[in-house]
Design an enzyme around this catalytic site. Structure first.
Site, PDB file in Angstrom:
ATOM      1  N   SER A 161       0.834  -1.209   0.000  1.00 59.15           N
ATOM      2  CA  SER A 161       0.000   0.000   0.000  1.00 59.15           C
ATOM      3  C   SER A 161       0.866   1.255   0.000  1.00 59.15           C
ATOM      4  CB  SER A 161      -0.892   0.024   1.244  1.00 59.15           C
ATOM      5  OG  SER A 161      -1.651  -1.147   1.312  1.00 59.15           O
TER       6      SER A 161
ATOM      7  N   GLU B  92      -2.937 -14.349   0.547  1.00 59.87           N
ATOM      8  CA  GLU B  92      -3.455 -13.523   1.640  1.00 59.87           C
ATOM      9  C   GLU B  92      -4.951 -13.782   1.849  1.00 59.87           C
ATOM     10  OE1 GLU B  92      -2.384  -9.398   1.667  1.00 59.87           O
ATOM     11  OE2 GLU B  92      -3.191  -9.283   3.699  1.00 59.87           O
TER      12      GLU B  92
ATOM     13  N   SER C 133      -9.957  -4.355   0.766  1.00 58.36           N
ATOM     14  CA  SER C 133     -11.222  -3.951   1.392  1.00 58.36           C
ATOM     15  C   SER C 133     -12.368  -4.874   0.975  1.00 58.36           C
ATOM     16  CB  SER C 133     -11.555  -2.508   1.001  1.00 58.36           C
ATOM     17  OG  SER C 133     -11.960  -2.465  -0.349  1.00 58.36           O
TER      18      SER C 133
HETATM   19  C1  LIG Z   1      -5.247  -4.513   9.691  1.00 60.49           C
HETATM   20  C2  LIG Z   1      -4.582  -4.027   8.422  1.00 60.49           C
HETATM   21  C3  LIG Z   1      -3.340  -4.526   8.066  1.00 60.49           C
HETATM   22  C4  LIG Z   1      -2.708  -4.046   6.902  1.00 60.49           C
HETATM   23  N1  LIG Z   1      -1.445  -4.498   6.617  1.00 60.49           N
HETATM   24  C5  LIG Z   1      -0.819  -4.048   5.508  1.00 60.49           C
HETATM   25  C6  LIG Z   1       0.522  -4.458   5.215  1.00 60.49           C
HETATM   26  O1  LIG Z   1       1.156  -5.186   5.990  1.00 60.49           O
HETATM   27  N2  LIG Z   1       1.101  -3.999   4.076  1.00 60.49           N
HETATM   28  C7  LIG Z   1       0.448  -3.168   3.215  1.00 60.49           C
HETATM   29  O2  LIG Z   1       1.020  -2.822   2.185  1.00 60.49           O
HETATM   30  N3  LIG Z   1      -0.810  -2.720   3.483  1.00 60.49           N
HETATM   31  C8  LIG Z   1      -1.450  -3.137   4.610  1.00 60.49           C
HETATM   32  N4  LIG Z   1      -2.718  -2.689   4.909  1.00 60.49           N
HETATM   33  C9  LIG Z   1      -3.357  -1.723   4.029  1.00 60.49           C
HETATM   34  C10 LIG Z   1      -4.534  -2.317   3.252  1.00 60.49           C
HETATM   35  O3  LIG Z   1      -4.070  -3.197   2.257  1.00 60.49           O
HETATM   36  C11 LIG Z   1      -5.311  -1.128   2.675  1.00 60.49           C
HETATM   37  O4  LIG Z   1      -5.896  -0.440   3.774  1.00 60.49           O
HETATM   38  C12 LIG Z   1      -6.403  -1.554   1.737  1.00 60.49           C
HETATM   39  O5  LIG Z   1      -5.876  -2.157   0.580  1.00 60.49           O
HETATM   40  C13 LIG Z   1      -7.251  -0.328   1.312  1.00 60.49           C
HETATM   41  O6  LIG Z   1      -6.428   0.713   0.882  1.00 60.49           O
HETATM   42  P1  LIG Z   1      -6.577   2.178   1.494  1.00 60.49           P
HETATM   43  O7  LIG Z   1      -6.656   2.065   2.968  1.00 60.49           O
HETATM   44  O8  LIG Z   1      -5.499   3.024   0.919  1.00 60.49           O
HETATM   45  O9  LIG Z   1      -8.000   2.680   1.000  1.00 60.49           O
HETATM   46  P2  LIG Z   1      -8.342   3.228  -0.469  1.00 60.49           P
HETATM   47  O10 LIG Z   1      -7.734   2.348  -1.498  1.00 60.49           O
HETATM   48  O11 LIG Z   1      -8.022   4.674  -0.524  1.00 60.49           O
HETATM   49  O12 LIG Z   1      -9.920   3.017  -0.488  1.00 60.49           O
HETATM   50  C14 LIG Z   1     -10.796   3.828   0.306  1.00 60.49           C
HETATM   51  C15 LIG Z   1     -12.195   3.241   0.203  1.00 60.49           C
HETATM   52  O13 LIG Z   1     -12.624   3.253  -1.173  1.00 60.49           O
HETATM   53  C16 LIG Z   1     -13.042   1.959  -1.572  1.00 60.49           C
HETATM   54  N5  LIG Z   1     -12.653   1.695  -2.966  1.00 60.49           N
HETATM   55  C17 LIG Z   1     -11.461   1.996  -3.547  1.00 60.49           C
HETATM   56  N6  LIG Z   1     -11.453   1.585  -4.825  1.00 60.49           N
HETATM   57  C18 LIG Z   1     -12.657   0.995  -5.062  1.00 60.49           C
HETATM   58  C19 LIG Z   1     -13.248   0.368  -6.195  1.00 60.49           C
HETATM   59  N7  LIG Z   1     -12.587   0.257  -7.354  1.00 60.49           N
HETATM   60  N8  LIG Z   1     -14.504  -0.148  -6.063  1.00 60.49           N
HETATM   61  C20 LIG Z   1     -15.185  -0.038  -4.888  1.00 60.49           C
HETATM   62  N9  LIG Z   1     -14.672   0.562  -3.783  1.00 60.49           N
HETATM   63  C21 LIG Z   1     -13.432   1.061  -3.862  1.00 60.49           C
HETATM   64  C22 LIG Z   1     -12.298   1.009  -0.645  1.00 60.49           C
HETATM   65  O14 LIG Z   1     -12.991  -0.211  -0.515  1.00 60.49           O
HETATM   66  C23 LIG Z   1     -12.259   1.784   0.663  1.00 60.49           C
HETATM   67  O15 LIG Z   1     -13.443   1.572   1.394  1.00 60.49           O
HETATM   68  C24 LIG Z   1      -3.346  -3.104   6.075  1.00 60.49           C
HETATM   69  C25 LIG Z   1      -4.591  -2.590   6.451  1.00 60.49           C
HETATM   70  C26 LIG Z   1      -5.194  -3.020   7.615  1.00 60.49           C
HETATM   71  C27 LIG Z   1      -6.511  -2.418   8.011  1.00 60.49           C
END
Ligand SMILES: Cc1cc2nc3c(=O)[nH]c(=O)nc-3n(C[C@H](O)[C@H](O)[C@H](O)COP(=O)(O)OP(=O)(O)OC[C@H]3O[C@@H](n4cnc5c(N)ncnc54)[C@H](O)[C@@H]3O)c2cc1C
Length: 420
Positions: free
Chosen positions: A142, A257, A385
């Protein structure tokens, strides 16, 4: 090897599961500590170096005893056994303190991805290091610009002779500060398409140019880190898979994963026990409040139903993926089930605990439910997500049309982006 492939089919020369179970039972009794209330827990909000050090010691003990990496091939330090052996071992470990800090992502996501995409040298060097308890890994996927659109990564690696030079930033990496190595997705060709110009690298975290900071969450807890890369040098043998073939590696990693949500056969336990404990805690909480309160009973009933449904989904989907009846993408069903269950359970806990859950008194265990509630949305985000899982389910399992995408087929350099 894909998730669908059985890592080691039962072979006549391997020990049968029941004799293995008896041997494991005796060994565990002689070597592993019983789980005690004061054993440091991964899920504790006080996670610190003690938990990590303890996990390394216990993982090493399993390795020395011949019980680490049961399904990993012998040539990479594993035991060359079957998922049935791992399952039996997991059942025998109930009540013992296990190095669960190694489970996610090191054992259940990173190691199988190395097995699937790593070179022979990478597999020999790194899988054994993991199984021995020497090396913990984290995923650098991410980015501050967003995690859902993983293929839109803008962290860049540029070739400089025999080395690569990495610049950029990653975020939300779980407990990266305690880890030794990372799998890092970076853009290596800006003229290729979004998915065609990415490369997966393995990198040592403690090296010049890598800054790792904690992110403090709204509940006061620190689970995540962010990293900044400034001219980090990576050797050419740090590439996992092909140069510009990083999307295939990332997709394989994400399959592992999502599948790990049902309990990975590569790890020590499937997490089912944690769900049981969480539900038992809710029952204890309701007992302490008003055991006859009809609304409380409804909430407990709902929590129990959710758990039962999740168990069935988990068993069915995991078996489907393992036997090849379901495609790897079915892991999205597990991921979504875990997300929805976790978020709803956190809300139920808060509703049961009532106003005491917002008291923040360390001596009052009900205040934990306030913390859990603040973390509730994380259940729907980690590992992708729940919205993204719905996309996968509709497109890859139900065969519905792909989500519209304007940036898929043009050079990534020309894609309008928010980072510039
Ligand atoms: C407990 C936990 C552990 C994690 N561990 C890691 C890790 O070790 N390494 C790592 O790299 N990341 C990690 N993450 C990050 C995680 O992979 C991201 O939080 C996740 O992929 C969502 O990205 P974002 O938070 O940037 O949200 P965004 O991508 O900005 O999305 C925001 C919202 O928009 C929605 N959304 C976005 N695009 C779409 C679409 N095309 N269609 C419908 N809805 C959409 C999403 O579902 C979300 O609700 C972790 C997160 C958590 C909560």
């Amino acid at each position: 090897m894909t998730v669908n492939e059985h890592p080691h089919p039962d072979s006549p020369e391997s020990e049968d599961v029941e004799s293995f179970r008896l041997r494991a039972r005796a060994w565990l009794a002689d070597n592993m500590p019983l789980l005690s209330a004061d054993a440091p827990q991964v899920s504790s909000s006080e996670l610190d170096q003690r938990v990590v050090d303890r996990a390394r010691v216990l993982q090493r003990r399993l390795f020395d005893g011949g019980f680490a990496g049961l399904v990993f091939p012998k040539e990479y330090g594993g035991q060359g056994l079957t998922p049935a052996h791992q399952h039996a071992f997991n059942e025998e470990t109930v009540g013992y303190e296990m190095p669960t800090f190694f489970n996610i992502p090191t054992l259940s996501i990173i190691a199988p991805t190395l097995l699937e995409f790593g070179t022979e040298d990478q597999k020999r060097r790194y899988i054994e290091g993991i199984l021995r308890g020497d090396e913990l890994w984290v995923q650098f996927l991410s980015e501050p610009t967003g995690g859902s659109d993983l293929a839109g990564a803008v962290t860049r690696a540029e070739r400089d002779g025999e080395t690569w030079v990495l610049n950029g930033a990653k975020t939300w990496s779980t407990f990266a500060i305690f880890c030794d190595y990372a799998m890092c997705l970076a853009r290596t060709d800006w003229d290729a398409t979004k998915h065609g110009g990415l490369t997966m690298f393995l990198m040592k975290i403690d090296q010049p140019g890598v800054d790792v900071d904690w992110i403090k969450q709204s509940n006061g807890v620190r689970d995540f880190c962010q990293e900044f890369f400034t001219d980090v040098c990576l050797d050419s043998d740090a590439v996992i898979g092909d140069v510009n073939g990083g999307w295939a590696v990332a997709s394989g990693l994400l399959n592992h994963e999502r599948a790990s949500g049902g309990g990975s056969w590569y790890a020590h336990d499937g997490g089912g026990a944690r769900v049981d404990v969480a539900e038992d805690n809710l029952v204890d909480l309701a007992r302490k409040l008003d055991p006859a309160d009809a609304h409380h009973l409804d909430l407990l009933g709902e929590a129990h139903t959710l758990r039962m449904v999740h168990r069935q989904v988990s068993a069915r989907v995991s078996a489907g993926i393992q036997t090849g009846h379901y495609p790897d993408a079915a892991g999205a069903l597990l991921r979504m089930s875990i997300g929805l269950l976790g978020a709803r359970r956190a809300t139920i806990g808060m509703e049961l605990a009532g106003s005491s859950s917002v008291g923040w008194r360390p001596d009052d265990p009900t205040s934990q439910y306030g913390n859990d509630y603040l973390f509730r949305q994380a259940h729907c985000l980690g590992g992708g997500s729940t919205e993204m899982q719905r996309n996968i389910i509709s497109e890859r399992l139900l065969g519905m049309p792909r989500e519209r995408s304007e940036d898929r087929d043009r050079p990534f350099r020309d894609v309008p982006r928010t980072d510039r």
